[in-house]
Design a protein around this motif. Structure first.
Motif, PDB file in Angstrom:
ATOM      1  N   GLY A  36      17.421 124.440   3.023  1.00 27.20           N
ATOM      2  CA  GLY A  36      16.199 123.928   3.605  1.00 27.20           C
ATOM      3  C   GLY A  36      15.722 124.781   4.758  1.00 27.20           C
ATOM      4  N   THR A  37      14.489 124.542   5.163  1.00 28.70           N
ATOM      5  CA  THR A  37      13.899 125.255   6.285  1.00 28.70           C
ATOM      6  C   THR A  37      12.641 124.515   6.708  1.00 28.70           C
ATOM      7  OG1 THR A  37      13.274 127.446   7.107  1.00 28.70           O
ATOM      8  CG2 THR A  37      12.403 126.801   4.961  1.00 28.70           C
ATOM      9  N   GLN A  38      12.033 124.986   7.789  1.00 28.70           N
ATOM     10  CA  GLN A  38      10.759 124.464   8.250  1.00 28.70           C
ATOM     11  C   GLN A  38       9.834 125.639   8.576  1.00 28.70           C
ATOM     12  OE1 GLN A  38      13.711 123.530  10.324  1.00 28.70           O
ATOM     13  NE2 GLN A  38      13.471 125.663  10.943  1.00 28.70           N
ATOM     14  N   GLY A  63      26.028 113.385   8.538  1.00 27.53           N
ATOM     15  CA  GLY A  63      26.438 114.038   7.305  1.00 27.53           C
ATOM     16  C   GLY A  63      25.398 114.029   6.212  1.00 27.53           C
ATOM     17  N   ASN A  64      24.154 113.663   6.539  1.00 23.29           N
ATOM     18  CA  ASN A  64      23.080 113.647   5.558  1.00 23.29           C
ATOM     19  C   ASN A  64      21.972 114.619   5.970  1.00 23.29           C
ATOM     20  OD1 ASN A  64      24.331 111.528   4.080  1.00 23.29           O
ATOM     21  ND2 ASN A  64      23.486 110.033   5.506  1.00 23.29           N
ATOM     22  N   ALA A  65      21.004 114.807   5.088  1.00 19.93           N
ATOM     23  CA  ALA A  65      19.848 115.623   5.444  1.00 19.93           C
ATOM     24  C   ALA A  65      19.107 114.948   6.593  1.00 19.93           C
ATOM     25  CB  ALA A  65      18.929 115.789   4.241  1.00 19.93           C
ATOM     26  N   GLY A  66      18.775 115.732   7.625  1.00 20.12           N
ATOM     27  CA  GLY A  66      18.188 115.125   8.810  1.00 20.12           C
ATOM     28  C   GLY A  66      17.155 115.998   9.480  1.00 20.12           C
ATOM     29  N   ILE A  67      16.594 115.454  10.557  1.00 14.76           N
ATOM     30  CA  ILE A  67      15.548 116.139  11.295  1.00 14.76           C
ATOM     31  C   ILE A  67      15.751 115.897  12.790  1.00 14.76           C
ATOM     32  CG2 ILE A  67      13.975 114.141  11.091  1.00 14.76           C
ATOM     33  CD1 ILE A  67      11.654 116.162  10.906  1.00 14.76           C
ATOM     34  N   GLY A  68      15.506 116.931  13.594  1.00 15.16           N
ATOM     35  CA  GLY A  68      15.586 116.838  15.042  1.00 15.16           C
ATOM     36  C   GLY A  68      14.242 117.140  15.663  1.00 15.16           C
ATOM     37  N   TRP A 125      14.920 115.986   0.797  1.00 13.84           N
ATOM     38  CA  TRP A 125      13.711 115.468   1.431  1.00 13.84           C
ATOM     39  C   TRP A 125      12.758 116.600   1.784  1.00 13.84           C
ATOM     40  CZ3 TRP A 125      13.596 110.135   1.839  1.00 13.84           C
ATOM     41  CH2 TRP A 125      14.826 109.483   1.652  1.00 13.84           C
ATOM     42  N   PHE A 126      11.489 116.269   1.860  1.00 14.12           N
ATOM     43  CA  PHE A 126      10.472 117.240   2.233  1.00 14.12           C
ATOM     44  C   PHE A 126       9.313 116.501   2.893  1.00 14.12           C
ATOM     45  CE2 PHE A 126       9.577 115.644  -1.934  1.00 14.12           C
ATOM     46  CZ  PHE A 126       8.195 115.495  -1.993  1.00 14.12           C
ATOM     47  N   GLY A 151      18.024 119.521   1.938  1.00 15.92           N
ATOM     48  CA  GLY A 151      18.770 118.649   1.040  1.00 15.92           C
ATOM     49  C   GLY A 151      20.193 119.090   0.789  1.00 15.92           C
ATOM     50  N   ASP A 152      20.967 118.141   0.285  1.00 17.69           N
ATOM     51  CA  ASP A 152      22.377 118.324  -0.068  1.00 17.69           C
ATOM     52  C   ASP A 152      22.487 118.684  -1.554  1.00 17.69           C
ATOM     53  OD1 ASP A 152      25.096 118.350   0.078  1.00 17.69           O
ATOM     54  OD2 ASP A 152      25.334 116.198   0.404  1.00 17.69           O
ATOM     55  N   ASN A 153      23.667 119.159  -1.931  1.00 13.47           N
ATOM     56  CA  ASN A 153      23.935 119.550  -3.316  1.00 13.47           C
ATOM     57  C   ASN A 153      22.947 120.606  -3.798  1.00 13.47           C
ATOM     58  OD1 ASN A 153      26.214 117.882  -3.699  1.00 13.47           O
ATOM     59  ND2 ASN A 153      24.889 116.122  -4.102  1.00 13.47           N
ATOM     60  N   ALA A 154      22.696 121.574  -2.939  1.00 11.44           N
ATOM     61  CA  ALA A 154      21.857 122.699  -3.333  1.00 11.44           C
ATOM     62  C   ALA A 154      22.580 123.520  -4.396  1.00 11.44           C
ATOM     63  CB  ALA A 154      21.547 123.565  -2.117  1.00 11.44           C
ATOM     64  N   ASP A 155      21.866 123.888  -5.433  1.00 10.90           N
ATOM     65  CA  ASP A 155      22.482 124.676  -6.510  1.00 10.90           C
ATOM     66  C   ASP A 155      22.774 126.092  -6.029  1.00 10.90           C
ATOM     67  OD1 ASP A 155      22.226 122.495  -8.198  1.00 10.90           O
ATOM     68  OD2 ASP A 155      20.284 123.150  -8.972  1.00 10.90           O
ATOM     69  N   SER A 156      23.864 126.648  -6.525  1.00 13.40           N
ATOM     70  CA  SER A 156      24.235 128.014  -6.165  1.00 13.40           C
ATOM     71  C   SER A 156      23.772 129.023  -7.200  1.00 13.40           C
ATOM     72  CB  SER A 156      25.756 128.122  -6.006  1.00 13.40           C
ATOM     73  OG  SER A 156      26.412 127.748  -7.203  1.00 13.40           O
ATOM     74  N   ASP A 157      23.347 128.554  -8.374  1.00 12.93           N
ATOM     75  CA  ASP A 157      22.805 129.432  -9.418  1.00 12.93           C
ATOM     76  C   ASP A 157      22.076 128.566 -10.434  1.00 12.93           C
ATOM     77  OD1 ASP A 157      24.635 128.589 -11.670  1.00 12.93           O
ATOM     78  OD2 ASP A 157      26.154 129.459 -10.353  1.00 12.93           O
ATOM     79  N   VAL A 158      21.449 129.194 -11.415  1.00  8.88           N
ATOM     80  CA  VAL A 158      20.808 128.446 -12.495  1.00  8.88           C
ATOM     81  C   VAL A 158      21.453 128.802 -13.834  1.00  8.88           C
ATOM     82  CG1 VAL A 158      18.624 128.158 -11.294  1.00  8.88           C
ATOM     83  CG2 VAL A 158      18.984 130.190 -12.701  1.00  8.88           C
TER      84      VAL A 158
END
Length: 276
Positions: A36-38, A63-68, A125-126, A151-158
């Motif tokens: 993720g990024t902003q 431990g979840n996707a979050g925002i500061g 999330w987005f 997000g979590d569980n980002a894929d490392s390849d397709v």
């Protein structure tokens, strides 16, 4: 406890002990595959950063996707609340939290305006954030606006999901100045043979449309990248060359990303969706 009440409580109860506990929590939750990024912060305004949540109070968990948010008491963007906890008492598919920053200097009880959504069924999330949304402050709206995904569980390849050589369509929504423009909707097509992602999201009533152009899918990264996004209003192109940054998640079941036309641009758009 309401999310806004939690932040107010955090201001009053903030201490070195709290700071230590948050930093320790952050160190414990970095191992999962995140992506993720902003978009860039806008000079002169408060700002946000996405990352792994480390605030375990009120409706929130670490431990979840979050925002500061930069005006969080003591810790700024290093204190991140999870998106899941922010969904309490509001409904989707686009969750909207309206705490506009209207004073100068801000009171620290005001946290900005959040509009965000979940991509697929996982912790992905987005969305967008700004100081004041469509509430005019000194004659302007959406001050300091940024878009993001995380997000979590980002894929490392397709490769491992046996999709090579196939095409998969995704039901996608977009977020761009949500309070004014509403939900954008569309379909993205992932061509896992050509390793390309195409498609657009639009809101017909508002007349806005964001086309990602032809973005590249990373074979060994599952990242989405491009530099040809186009934003149009009522059929007229108003911004071109938008940089696309995104990722696939959960074995290509979901995707999320942003189209970035420059810091603070009205046309920056967050997007995400799930395979049909």
């Amino acid at each position: 406890m309401q999310t806004k009440d939690f932040f107010k409580h955090a201001k009053l109860a903030g201490s070195i002990a709290l700071a230590s506990s948050l930093l320790m929590a952050g160190a414990q939750v970095q191992a999962a595959p995140w992506a993720g990024t902003q978009s860039a912060a806008v000079s002169g305004y408060e700002y946000i950063q996405v990352g792994v949540s480390n605030v375990p109070f009120g409706p929130h968990s670490w431990g979840n996707a979050g925002i500061g948010i930069s005006n969080f008491p003591l810790l700024g963007v290093s204190a991140r609340v999870d998106f899941e906890g922010l969904t309490n008492d509001v409904s989707g598919p686009v969750y909207h939290l309206d705490f506009p920053i209207t004073e100068a200097p801000e009171t620290h009880d005001e946290l900005g305006v959040f509009s965000f959504a979940r991509a697929g069924d996982g912790d992905v999330w987005f969305g967008e954030w700004s100081e004041n949304g469509d509430t005019a402050v000194n004659g302007t709206t959406y001050n300091g606006r940024q878009v993001y995904y995380h997000g979590d569980n980002a894929d490392s390849d397709v490769i491992t999901n046996n999709l090579l050589g196939t095409q998969v369509n995704y039901n996608v929504i977009g977020i761009n100045k949500f309070a004014e423009n509403g939900v954008m909707e569309g379909t993205f097509t992932a061509d896992f043979g050509a390793l390309e992602l195409t498609g657009y999201v639009q809101n017909v009533a508002s007349g806005i449309k964001m086309n990602i152009g032809t973005a590249t899918i990373g074979l060994n990264t599952a990242a989405i990248s491009g530099n040809a996004a186009v934003f149009s209003i009522s059929g007229v192109d108003v911004a071109t060359g938008g940089v696309v940054n995104g990722h696939f998640f959960n074995n290509q079941d979901a995707l999320a990303g942003i189209a970035d036309f420059g810091a603070g641009s009205d046309y920056n758009t967050a997007f995400g969706g799930q395979a049909q």
